[in-house]
Each structure stands twice: as C-alpha cells, then as structure tokens.
Scaffold this motif. Sequence first.
Motif, PDB file in Angstrom:
ATOM      1  N   UNK A  48      -7.324 -32.890 -40.630  1.00 25.94           N
ATOM      2  CA  UNK A  48      -6.665 -33.471 -39.508  1.00 25.94           C
ATOM      3  C   UNK A  48      -4.848 -33.192 -40.063  1.00 25.94           C
ATOM      4  N   UNK A  49      -4.885 -32.250 -41.095  1.00 25.06           N
ATOM      5  CA  UNK A  49      -3.918 -31.802 -41.274  1.00 25.06           C
ATOM      6  C   UNK A  49      -3.483 -30.368 -40.380  1.00 25.06           C
ATOM      7  N   UNK A  50      -2.146 -30.647 -39.959  1.00 26.48           N
ATOM      8  CA  UNK A  50      -1.438 -29.016 -38.970  1.00 26.48           C
ATOM      9  C   UNK A  50      -1.472 -27.888 -39.662  1.00 26.48           C
ATOM     10  N   UNK A  51      -1.108 -27.003 -39.120  1.00 26.98           N
ATOM     11  CA  UNK A  51      -1.299 -25.532 -39.043  1.00 26.98           C
ATOM     12  C   UNK A  51      -2.309 -24.847 -40.434  1.00 26.98           C
ATOM     13  N   UNK A  52      -3.719 -25.012 -40.742  1.00 29.30           N
ATOM     14  CA  UNK A  52      -4.261 -25.444 -41.970  1.00 29.30           C
ATOM     15  C   UNK A  52      -4.702 -24.159 -42.437  1.00 29.30           C
TER      16      UNK A  52
END
Length: 293
Positions: free
Chosen positions: A93-97
Amino acid sequence: MSQLTITEITPAFGADVTGVEPEVPLHPDDEAALREAFDTRGLLLFRGMEGMTSSYQRYLASTVIGKSGVAGEGATGTDEEDGAYFVSNRREGANAPFGRLLFHTDMMWADQPFQVLTLFAVEVEPPSVPTNFTSAAARWDALPDDLRSRIEDLHAVHVTGQQMRADPGDADDLLKPVRSQVRSTTKPIRYEHPRTGRSLLYVSQMMSDRVVELGDADSEQLLSELFAHLYDPDAVWSHDWANGDLVMWDNLAIQHARGNVDVEGPVRTLRKVIAPRPVLDATTESPKFATGG
Ligand SMILES: [Fe+2]
C-alpha cells in the motif's frame, strides 16, 4: 545560542545539520536556528536519526515553519495517526512503489500546496536510487536577463501529475499516477514564496502543462528553455540514502525527482511526513499507479 552545527551542502541550497537527537525537544534557540536555516537554505539533512518516531518527524516538520509547540505533543504513537505514509518498493500500500519521477513540487496542481516535505530512511539497501533536488529560488536568481524579462509577466497551468514530458524512448519507466479527475491551477511563472517572499521559477517538468499567454509551440519552446535552466546538472544535488537519514525541504522552493525504482531492486523504504497537513475536499482521491503507456 543554538547548539546545532549547520553547514552548507551546495552554494545554492541545502544544509547539513548535526546536534539534533531523536525524541529530544529542541531548545527554543535551536528551533529558531532551524527555521532560519530552512528559509535561507531550503533543504535540511540530518544523518544518524535511526529510531526516530513519526511524531518526532512531524514535530521537526512543523517546527521549521513555526507551527509547533512541544515535541510529542498530540502524538498518537502510530504512523498512520501521525500523518505518516511510506514511499517504498516493498511495503504493502505504499506510495510511488516503482518507476521514475520527473522533477516536481508535490501538489503543484493545487492552489496551496503544502509547505514542508520530509523523508526518513527507515530501511534502504545500497545501491539505493538517490533523490535529486534543484532550487527554484536559486534558479530564479540565476536566470539570464533576457530569459527573465520574457517570463516576468507570464503564467503557467499546472495539472495533476501525469508526467507528460517524457523524452521519446525513455517513457517506459515513468511512474504514471492515474486519477479519474484532473485538477489544475494557474500561477505566475515568477511566483512569490508565501513565507519567505523569494521569487521562484515556478514551473515543473512533471506538472506544468502550458504557458497561458502563448500558443502551443511557443509555450513548449519556452518551457523547454526553462527546464534546461532549472534542471541544469550543475544546479542539481542528489542525495544517496543511508539508513537513519532525514531530509526535509521546502516543497515550493525546492523541487524533487528520482530515477527508476524497481520492485525487485534493493529495499527502499522512506517514511514521508508533510506539514501542514493539506485539507482536501472529499472528492480528491489518492492516485493509483501504473507505468508505461
Ligand atoms: Fe513528490
């Protein structure tokens, strides 16, 4: 008198700060010294901050814009409730993976982007993809006279991050935030910083769509000249991440970018805290992520 040591990173911007201990509230003189350094240098680097909590990260982010009282005040103890999220190629669910990010100011498409962006290296493995920075304030000051006089009274439109300006042939690794709605704002290209009053060269490769007063071809030509000046390799500073590094920067005065991050590559988990927290209306969704196209 402040007990901190603050040294320049490049002549144009950035400062290395030593003397801050995670979780220890700063003396008012040190808080004042950090605010002064933040406004004059635009970016602060703290090394060796292993174990720092998200609430202390939020305290420092608020302190540099004069919004804070006591370290830990109002802290909830969880990353989510402290307003932290993650830029990571590993965390769910992290940003900009993954992918590459062109230079930008976060939320440049909004009327009032937030002021402070902080990233803390929770877990990074070498060789970690660096984050690259340039100063829109220093690059305004360094504009050649003829270019400055051409843009003095012009405006640009900035839109939700679509990364439109990939060079042909290198677009495949660009991370594409996908939003079902397009947001935009129009700002003077010479934008006066709301807190410091400094003039900023306020266009970005990722989010600036066009110059309002010009036709399409002239607009693209002018923007490409401005990008060449703003992102001149001699004006860019790159930070190679090590565990425990905290970098905090002025989101308006300093633009950031990064090279391609691979989900199979070395672990790269950075905890992000911003200040002040933006108030978005209920219809503003978080982007989903895709590359290519
Ligand atoms: Fe960003």
